[in-house]
Design an enzyme around this catalytic site. Structure first.
Site, PDB file in Angstrom:
ATOM      1  N   LEU A  33       0.858  -1.306  -0.075  1.00 46.96           N
ATOM      2  CA  LEU A  33       0.097   0.075  -0.034  1.00 46.96           C
ATOM      3  C   LEU A  33       0.906   1.155  -0.264  1.00 46.96           C
ATOM      4  O   LEU A  33       0.442   2.334   0.361  1.00 46.96           O
ATOM      5  CB  LEU A  33      -0.903   0.017   1.058  1.00 46.96           C
ATOM      6  CG  LEU A  33      -1.960  -1.325   1.340  1.00 46.96           C
ATOM      7  CD1 LEU A  33      -2.854  -1.186   2.532  1.00 46.96           C
ATOM      8  CD2 LEU A  33      -2.871  -1.185  -0.250  1.00 46.96           C
ATOM      9  N   SER A 124       8.412  -2.355 -19.450  1.00 49.28           N
ATOM     10  CA  SER A 124       7.635  -1.107 -20.032  1.00 49.28           C
ATOM     11  C   SER A 124       8.552  -0.621 -21.383  1.00 49.28           C
ATOM     12  O   SER A 124       9.722  -1.274 -21.539  1.00 49.28           O
ATOM     13  CB  SER A 124       8.231   0.001 -19.072  1.00 49.28           C
ATOM     14  OG  SER A 124       8.160   1.392 -19.634  1.00 49.28           O
ATOM     15  N   TYR A 149      14.605   3.897 -12.755  1.00 54.78           N
ATOM     16  CA  TYR A 149      13.474   3.333 -12.812  1.00 54.78           C
ATOM     17  C   TYR A 149      13.453   2.379 -14.050  1.00 54.78           C
ATOM     18  O   TYR A 149      13.265   1.000 -14.040  1.00 54.78           O
ATOM     19  CB  TYR A 149      12.240   4.060 -12.874  1.00 54.78           C
ATOM     20  CG  TYR A 149      10.998   3.373 -13.467  1.00 54.78           C
ATOM     21  CD1 TYR A 149      10.172   2.601 -12.598  1.00 54.78           C
ATOM     22  CD2 TYR A 149      10.588   3.742 -15.070  1.00 54.78           C
ATOM     23  CE1 TYR A 149       9.174   1.673 -13.179  1.00 54.78           C
ATOM     24  CE2 TYR A 149       9.557   2.872 -15.419  1.00 54.78           C
ATOM     25  CZ  TYR A 149       8.709   2.250 -14.513  1.00 54.78           C
ATOM     26  OH  TYR A 149       7.658   1.424 -15.081  1.00 54.78           O
ATOM     27  N   LYS A 153      13.607  -2.067 -14.613  1.00 50.75           N
ATOM     28  CA  LYS A 153      12.795  -3.020 -15.558  1.00 50.75           C
ATOM     29  C   LYS A 153      13.828  -3.638 -16.646  1.00 50.75           C
ATOM     30  O   LYS A 153      13.391  -5.049 -16.606  1.00 50.75           O
ATOM     31  CB  LYS A 153      12.018  -2.052 -16.281  1.00 50.75           C
ATOM     32  CG  LYS A 153      10.642  -1.249 -15.751  1.00 50.75           C
ATOM     33  CD  LYS A 153       9.896  -2.228 -15.118  1.00 50.75           C
ATOM     34  CE  LYS A 153       9.095  -1.839 -14.277  1.00 50.75           C
ATOM     35  NZ  LYS A 153       8.148  -2.677 -13.444  1.00 50.75           N
TER      36      LYS A 153
END
Ligand code: NAD
Ligand code: UD1
Length: 342
Positions: A33, A124, A149, A153
């Protein structure tokens, strides 16, 4: 199939759970969360008419994961959990490597201990860097990722591929099956308007920025550059409706069932739209003006990026069905019904 959905409370995860359940699969969602709330899963439960089993677990927490695996026999994991803010990854690279790579290493270790070696991973189009070809096929060489980031990936694609390669070399009777899904630009929301994209703070991505201008939370859109070599000078991307993307995961399960080894698919529409195409379509479809000003280019942006999605169509029978008008309508439907998100 019985499926573990990591990051299930997030934007793409929550929409995918709906498609999975509607296709007859059962799911367990886990999420820490950090970028979502339980409310999304509560609403998903209302949409599908059944409660979504949920554990508040961090994928870096081995004991927490062990508990989830001890009471479930999963056929496959769909792995969305991760941090995704490009700018933040530049200022906080350690956190990105530790969460995205560290977390995935713990996850796959617990999975293999429990004999579940099937995983669908959220990659991505960013792994193509400044793409060597347009439209981009899966054969396009990976490019230089300008931010941590994107590096996570690209590295995770390699790490997962190595797991499969090692199993083949070791003649493992139960080798990993890995589907790497390279998403283009997901936008839109479930047509009910009950769930949607819910970014923290000021949005970095185009569509949530536009919807927040439309709802009056932000004064105007800043268009990053109008001097690109594109039809109107603004950046061109392949926007895909999140429900089409969600359905791509259901179809990707067929590759897992066929024991695909490592399979890579672009999930995009094959159409490129500029920033101003999006602004104009959004205004037309929804009857809301979007004031904007032209600013300088954003660092790291490229002119044009869109997919050749033929491989997913050929091998998975998947195709994006929803057009730009529907994407703009559903994005606005979500935002106007939920001006403050969850
Ligand atoms: P999101 O932030 O809405 O969902 C990711 C979820 O992962 C969040 O609910 C977050 O709380 C959870 N999470 C993060 N770290 C975790 C951890 N250590 N343990 C457990 N849960 C953790 O993002 P999204 O847009 O739904 O993206 C899902 C995945 O798809 C991400 O991996 C993202 O990088 C990838 N992706 C997204 C886009 C996009 O434009 N949205 C494009 C390409 C790839
Ligand atoms: C971004 C990420 C990319 C990630 C993808 C999906 C960057 C540099 N890249 O891609 O790594 O995989 O999201 O999460 O952040 N734009 C504006 N004004 C805005 C916002 C965007 O003009 O306020 C323009 C951008 O210049 C671009 C287009 O809109 O031309 C789309 O931008 P965005 O939604 O951020 O996605 P990408 O840059 O394609």
């Amino acid at each position: 199939m019985h499926i573990l959905v990591t990051g299930g409370a997030g934007y793409i995860g929550s929409h995918t759970i709906i498609e999975l359940i509607e296709a007859g699969h059962s799911v367990v969602a886990i999420d820490n969360l950090v970028n979502s709330s339980k409310e999304s899963l509560k609403r998903v439960g209302e949409i599908v008419g059944q409660e979504i089993p949920f554990y508040e677990v961090d994928i870096r927490d081995r004991e927490g994961l062990e508990k989830v695996f001890a009471s479930n026999k999963f056929d496959c994991a769909i792995h969305f959990a991760g941090l995704k803010a490009v700018g933040e990854s530049v200022t906080h690279p350690w956190e990105y490597y530790e969460n995205n790579i560290g977390g995935t290493l713990v996850l796959v270790d617990v999975m293999r201990k429990h004999g579940c070696k099937n995983i669908i991973f959220s990659s991505s189009a960013t792994v193509y860097g400044n793409p060597a070809m347009i439209p981009i096929t899966e054969e396009c060489p990976k490019g230089h990722c300008t931010n941590p980031y994107g590096q996570t990936k690209s590295m995770l694609e390699e790490i997962l591929t190595d797991l499969h390669t090692a199993d083949v070399k070791n003649a493992d009777p139960n080798p990993w099956n890995i589907v790497l899904l390279r998403y283009f630009n997901p936008i839109g929301a479930h047509p009910s308007g009950r769930i949607g994209e819910n970014p923290n703070g000021i949005p970095n991505n185009l569509m949530p920025y536009i919807t927040q201008v439309a709802v009056g939370k932000l004064a105007k859109l800043h268009v990053f550059g109008d001097d690109y070599d594109t039809h109107d000078g603004t950046g061109v991307r392949d926007y895909i409706h999140v429900m089409d993307l969600a359905n791509g995961h259901v179809k990707a399960l067929t590759a897992i069932e066929k024991k695909c080894g490592v399979a890579i698919y672009n999930l995009g529409t094959g159409n490129g739209y500029s920033v101003l195409d999006i602004v104009n379509t959004f205004s037309e479809v929804n009857g809301v003006e979007i004031p904007y000003q032209i600013d300088p280019r954003r660092l790291g942006d490229i002119a044009t990026c869109y997919a050749d999605p033929a491989k997913a169509n050929r091998e998975l029978g998947w195709k994006a069905e929803r057009g730009l008008a529907e994407m703009c309508r559903d994005s606005w439907n979500w935002q106007k019904n939920n001006p403050n998100g969850y």
